[in-house]
Design a protein around this motif. Structure first.
Motif, PDB file in Angstrom:
ATOM      1  N   VAL A  75       0.577  -0.722  -0.023  1.00 57.61           N
ATOM      2  CA  VAL A  75      -0.277   0.112  -0.443  1.00 57.61           C
ATOM      3  C   VAL A  75       0.744   1.592   0.382  1.00 57.61           C
ATOM      4  O   VAL A  75       1.486   1.193   0.631  1.00 57.61           O
ATOM      5  CB  VAL A  75      -0.934   0.200   1.185  1.00 57.61           C
ATOM      6  N   THR A  79      -2.102   6.545  -0.385  1.00 55.44           N
ATOM      7  CA  THR A  79      -3.852   6.156  -0.202  1.00 55.44           C
ATOM      8  C   THR A  79      -4.131   5.815   0.783  1.00 55.44           C
ATOM      9  O   THR A  79      -3.867   6.050   1.762  1.00 55.44           O
ATOM     10  CB  THR A  79      -3.170   3.736  -0.286  1.00 55.44           C
ATOM     11  N   ASP A  80      -5.405   5.396   0.435  1.00 56.38           N
ATOM     12  CA  ASP A  80      -6.367   6.290   1.318  1.00 56.38           C
ATOM     13  C   ASP A  80      -6.431   4.913   2.058  1.00 56.38           C
ATOM     14  O   ASP A  80      -6.915   3.816   1.816  1.00 56.38           O
ATOM     15  CB  ASP A  80      -7.834   6.854   0.980  1.00 56.38           C
ATOM     16  N   ALA A  82      -9.000   4.224   4.214  1.00 51.65           N
ATOM     17  CA  ALA A  82     -10.437   3.472   4.307  1.00 51.65           C
ATOM     18  C   ALA A  82     -10.293   2.184   3.019  1.00 51.65           C
ATOM     19  O   ALA A  82     -11.507   1.580   3.224  1.00 51.65           O
ATOM     20  CB  ALA A  82     -11.477   4.257   3.802  1.00 51.65           C
ATOM     21  N   GLU A  83      -9.823   2.349   1.870  1.00 55.88           N
ATOM     22  CA  GLU A  83      -9.597   1.549   1.114  1.00 55.88           C
ATOM     23  C   GLU A  83      -9.200   0.170   1.653  1.00 55.88           C
ATOM     24  O   GLU A  83      -9.394  -0.704  -0.014  1.00 55.88           O
ATOM     25  CB  GLU A  83      -8.474   1.934  -0.621  1.00 55.88           C
ATOM     26  N   TYR A  84      -8.627   0.054   2.407  1.00 56.22           N
ATOM     27  CA  TYR A  84      -7.885  -1.047   2.880  1.00 56.22           C
ATOM     28  C   TYR A  84      -8.739  -1.216   4.646  1.00 56.22           C
ATOM     29  O   TYR A  84      -7.479  -1.229   5.180  1.00 56.22           O
ATOM     30  CB  TYR A  84      -6.057  -0.868   2.902  1.00 56.22           C
ATOM     31  N   PRO A  85      -9.397  -1.744   4.476  1.00 59.97           N
ATOM     32  CA  PRO A  85     -10.399  -1.564   6.115  1.00 59.97           C
ATOM     33  C   PRO A  85      -9.252  -2.401   6.664  1.00 59.97           C
ATOM     34  O   PRO A  85      -9.032  -2.802   8.062  1.00 59.97           O
ATOM     35  CB  PRO A  85     -11.371  -1.706   6.265  1.00 59.97           C
TER      36      PRO A  85
END
Length: 168
Positions: A75, A79-80, A82-85
């Motif tokens: 990642v 990167t946000d 929230a895209e990878y909870p």
């Protein structure tokens, strides 16, 4: 456009605090991408590589196994989350474990401090005077109370100075 600065493996090791052998190992297990090479075959690293090595070192210091570190490296930094909870949850869980370890270690430090403080006022065999009469100490302070956290680590008999076969 400005050319990106390159670093040798020695310079990279110095900047990151990670040994050259460890950097090579991280490359070997594909935790780091294979380093680019100069015409003479020497590895070269860029600032992005140094940042990645620092991230690995940081997560490793927390006790995170290398295989658990791997997904974080995939990642990018911008990167946000929230895209990878699942990664956020893993990091939160890992953080909770670290905070718990810090709390436990602080309890041990508090206990050691208490023992050191008590030891300062404890008399031993050398307290006897020349004529063999024990010297009296006045105003001896009371020992620091034992917290519940300390009780978890050390039994009452250990605190009283008695030997104990096992300490939790």
């Amino acid at each position: 456009m400005k050319e990106e600065q390159c670093f040798t493996i020695k310079q990279t090791a110095e900047q990151t605090g990670i040994t050259e052998d460890t950097i090579r190992y991280y490359e070997k297990i594909a935790l780091l991408p294979r380093a680019e090479r100069k015409d003479n075959g020497h590895r070269i690293y860029r600032q992005e590589d140094i940042n990645t090595i620092r991230l690995i070192a940081c997560l490793k210091k927390t006790g995170m196994p290398l295989e658990e570190i791997r997904p974080f490296l995939a990642v990018s930094a911008d990167t946000d989350p929230a895209e990878y909870p699942e990664l956020v949850e893993l990091l939160r869980s890992h953080r909770e474990n670290i905070v718990s370890q810090i709390t436990s270690l602080q309890q041990v430090v508090d206990f050691i401090d208490m023992k050191l403080e008590e030891g300062r006022y404890r008399r031993d065999c050398s307290d006897e005077g020349i004529d063999g009469v024990a010297e009296k100490m006045s105003g001896e302070p009371k020992p620091k109370p034992v917290s519940p956290g300390e009780m978890r680590y050390f039994s009452v008999t250990a605190k009283a100075g008695k030997s104990q076969a096992s300490v939790r």
